[in-house]
Design a protein around this motif. Structure first.
Motif, short mmCIF file in Angstrom:
data_model
loop_
_atom_site.label_atom_id
_atom_site.label_comp_id
_atom_site.label_asym_id
_atom_site.label_seq_id
_atom_site.Cartn_x
_atom_site.Cartn_y
_atom_site.Cartn_z
N GLU A 279 108.26 1.70 41.25
CA GLU A 279 107.95 3.13 41.42
C GLU A 279 107.34 3.73 40.16
OE1 GLU A 279 107.93 5.36 43.93
OE2 GLU A 279 108.16 3.53 45.12
N LEU A 280 107.93 3.38 39.02
CA LEU A 280 107.44 3.94 37.76
C LEU A 280 105.99 3.52 37.46
CD1 LEU A 280 110.64 3.54 35.55
CD2 LEU A 280 109.43 5.70 35.96
N ALA A 281 105.61 2.35 37.92
CA ALA A 281 104.27 1.83 37.61
C ALA A 281 103.16 2.49 38.45
CB ALA A 281 104.25 0.32 37.80
N LYS A 282 103.55 3.23 39.47
CA LYS A 282 102.54 3.81 40.36
C LYS A 282 101.84 5.04 39.77
CE LYS A 282 104.60 2.28 44.69
NZ LYS A 282 105.52 2.66 45.77
N PRO A 283 100.54 5.21 39.96
CA PRO A 283 99.63 4.24 40.57
C PRO A 283 99.25 3.13 39.59
CG PRO A 283 98.38 6.14 39.83
CD PRO A 283 99.83 6.41 39.50
N ILE A 284 99.21 1.90 40.07
CA ILE A 284 98.82 0.79 39.20
C ILE A 284 97.33 0.87 38.91
CG2 ILE A 284 98.64 -1.73 39.02
CD1 ILE A 284 101.21 -1.87 40.72
N ARG A 285 96.55 1.08 39.94
CA ARG A 285 95.12 1.34 39.70
C ARG A 285 94.64 2.44 40.62
NH1 ARG A 285 95.68 -3.43 42.41
NH2 ARG A 285 96.14 -4.50 40.48
N LEU A 286 93.47 2.97 40.30
CA LEU A 286 92.92 4.04 41.12
C LEU A 286 92.18 3.41 42.30
CD1 LEU A 286 91.34 6.17 38.24
CD2 LEU A 286 93.56 6.54 39.34
N SER A 287 92.40 3.95 43.47
CA SER A 287 91.63 3.46 44.61
C SER A 287 90.17 3.85 44.39
CB SER A 287 92.16 4.09 45.89
OG SER A 287 91.89 5.48 45.86
N LYS A 288 89.28 3.18 45.13
CA LYS A 288 87.84 3.50 44.99
C LYS A 288 87.60 4.98 45.25
CE LYS A 288 84.16 0.23 45.26
NZ LYS A 288 84.59 -1.17 45.49
N GLY A 289 88.22 5.47 46.33
CA GLY A 289 88.05 6.87 46.72
C GLY A 289 88.54 7.81 45.64
N MET A 290 89.71 7.45 45.07
CA MET A 290 90.31 8.28 44.04
C MET A 290 89.42 8.33 42.80
SD MET A 290 92.73 10.25 43.47
CE MET A 290 93.98 10.88 42.39
N SER A 291 88.93 7.20 42.36
CA SER A 291 88.12 7.22 41.13
C SER A 291 86.80 7.93 41.37
CB SER A 291 87.92 5.82 40.55
OG SER A 291 87.12 5.04 41.38
N MET A 292 86.26 7.83 42.60
CA MET A 292 85.03 8.58 42.92
C MET A 292 85.30 10.07 42.90
SD MET A 292 82.99 6.29 45.68
CE MET A 292 82.10 7.58 46.51
N LEU A 293 86.43 10.44 43.49
CA LEU A 293 86.81 11.86 43.52
C LEU A 293 86.96 12.39 42.08
CD1 LEU A 293 87.79 14.36 45.14
CD2 LEU A 293 90.11 13.46 44.86
N LEU A 294 87.68 11.64 41.25
CA LEU A 294 87.89 12.07 39.87
C LEU A 294 86.57 12.15 39.12
CD1 LEU A 294 91.11 10.00 39.11
CD2 LEU A 294 90.96 12.50 39.13
N TYR A 295 85.68 11.25 39.44
CA TYR A 295 84.37 11.23 38.79
C TYR A 295 83.58 12.50 39.16
CZ TYR A 295 79.74 9.64 37.35
OH TYR A 295 78.51 9.55 36.76
N PHE A 296 83.61 12.84 40.43
CA PHE A 296 82.88 14.05 40.85
C PHE A 296 83.52 15.31 40.31
CE2 PHE A 296 81.04 11.25 44.19
CZ PHE A 296 79.72 11.42 43.80
N LEU A 297 84.84 15.35 40.31
CA LEU A 297 85.54 16.51 39.75
C LEU A 297 85.18 16.66 38.27
CD1 LEU A 297 89.07 16.20 41.42
CD2 LEU A 297 87.34 17.96 41.86
#
Ligand SMILES: Cc1cc2nc3c(=O)[nH]c(=O)nc-3n(C[C@H](O)[C@H](O)[C@H](O)COP(=O)(O)O)c2cc1C
Lengths: 214, 160
Positions: free
Chosen positions: A166-184
């Motif tokens: 649980e503590l390790a989450k998120p282990i990596r960013l999903s493709k959608g998530m990193s795209m969203l963060l990139y646009f933001l």
């Protein structure tokens, strides 16, 4: 016998590592001895470590590995001849995805084995750069998890697998998530708001892009 | 002429270079994690002991690091030097590469070659060390294609 906890942060008592240690210990202060790499001579601390059967090292991630001062302590550590000693690690870091700690986790796993300690595990946790500045309420879930991790450790001398997961989450960013963060980020909605606020407070915002050594 | 910077922890492989940084003779002040270089004095560390080094590093076309493997990793001194590189990058994070990464502060960073001395007792530990270094210099926006053990033929490669 007490467990030794080593705080591996250059910020010592004033950082996020310290908060994590406090929550892990909870009310069981008498069961732990806490030492600070930032305040100790590494040779002496490595020597002192030998008196304990269990050692937990808690540190921030510094560019995909341990801070320099932590490596200076590791350099002084010697292989133990006693069997049955155990060693575990907690690594916390700024980026939200904990995968950045994977190089260090692999290294620490191998290190514990090389030093002839039973390996308790490495807890990795991302998104922790602001915990000592945030109000207690915002960290409620994290603190509860750390408290549970600590309680389970006291009873079993192990890290509870589910809590570690649980503590390790998120282990990596999903493709959608990193795209969203990139646009933001492109829209100006990101951690930069925080950095710019700090720069402004320090009257340094107009110097943000300085290149003093070019 | 190509401008080189040498960072070294052992002897025997020196070639002429513009700037030599001997880590056994220089004790680099440890990063204290204060973030002054990001939020108070952008691009500058509270300690000034590396100011000349930063200039030489950014000016160099190629940086050659001779790393002495210690406890199967980079030495504490070299690690401290890496920690102190943070002022050369921005606090802001991009997600362009599918994961968080700090943005560059400068227009250009040197190419880096790393030659190491010391043994690994397993393939695994050698891989950990090498992967870690590749990843570090990816964050530092440097091309780093060489991370390998030093040997007789390295001298030619380094000067080549
Ligand atoms: C020099 C330096 C390097 C850092 N490198 C990373 C990194 O590579 N990845 C990351 O997620 N966080 C990184 N951080 C952020 C710290 O891990 C994070 O702020 C941590 O909570 C600090 O803990 P402390 O207050 O106990 O020192 C770095 C911080 C500093 C000062």
């Amino acid at each position: 016998m007490k467990t030794l906890i080593i705080n591996g942060s250059p910020k010592g008592r004033n950082g996020n590592t310290e908060v994590i240690i406090e929550k892990f210990i909870g009310s069981a202060k008498n069961l732990y001895q806490v030492c600070y790499v930032a305040n100790e001579d590494p040779l002496k601390l490595a020597e002192y470590m030998k008196r304990f059967d269990a050692v937990i090292i808690v540190m921030p991630l510094y560019i995909h590995a341990m801070p320099g001062i932590m490596m200076k302590l590791i350099e002084c550590m010697e292989r133990t001849i006693d069997d049955g000693k155990s060693m575990g690690f907690i690594v916390q870091s700024g980026f939200r995805e904990s995968e950045h700690s994977k190089y260090l986790k692999r290294y620490l796993t191998a290190l514990a084995h090389k030093l002839n300690y039973t390996y308790i595990g490495t807890v990795v946790r991302g998104g922790s750069a602001g915990i000592c500045m945030m109000p207690e309420k915002m960290n409620k879930k994290l603190f509860k998890q750390l408290q549970n991790l600590g309680e389970h450790f006291r009873l079993t001398r192990t890290f509870h697998g589910d809590i570690v997961e649980e503590l390790a989450k998120p282990i990596r960013l999903s493709k959608g998530m990193s795209m969203l963060l990139y646009f933001l980020f492109k829209l100006g909605i990101s951690d930069s708001i925080f950095w710019n606020g700090m720069l402004k407070k320090n009257n340094a915002l107009d110097r943000k892009f300085d290149r003093p050594f070019a | 002429m190509e401008s080189n910077l040498f960072i070294k922890e052992f002897d025997g492989f020196d070639i002429p270079c513009q700037y030599m940084f001997d880590l056994r003779k220089t004790k680099v002040k440890d990063c204290v994690g204060c973030w002054s270089c990001w939020i108070k004095t952008p691009g500058r560390c509270i300690n000034t002991d590396l100011d000349e080094f930063y200039k030489a590093y950014l000016k160099a076309d190629k940086v050659i690091i001779l790393s002495k493997v210690n406890q199967r990793f980079v030495s504490g001194n070299l690690k401290t030097l890496f920690d102190r590189m943070i002022p050369l990058f921005m606090p802001d994070i991009t997600f362009k590469h599918g994961e968080a990464m700090h943005l560059p502060r400068y227009r250009k960073y040197p190419d880096v070659e790393i030659y190491y001395q010391g043994d690994f007792d397993s393939l695994d530990s050698k891989e950990i060390y090498e992967n870690y270094l590749h990843r570090t210099f990816a964050q530092f926006y440097s091309k780093c294609e060489v991370v390998k053990p030093i040997n007789q033929s390295s001298m030619q490669e380094i000067s080549g």
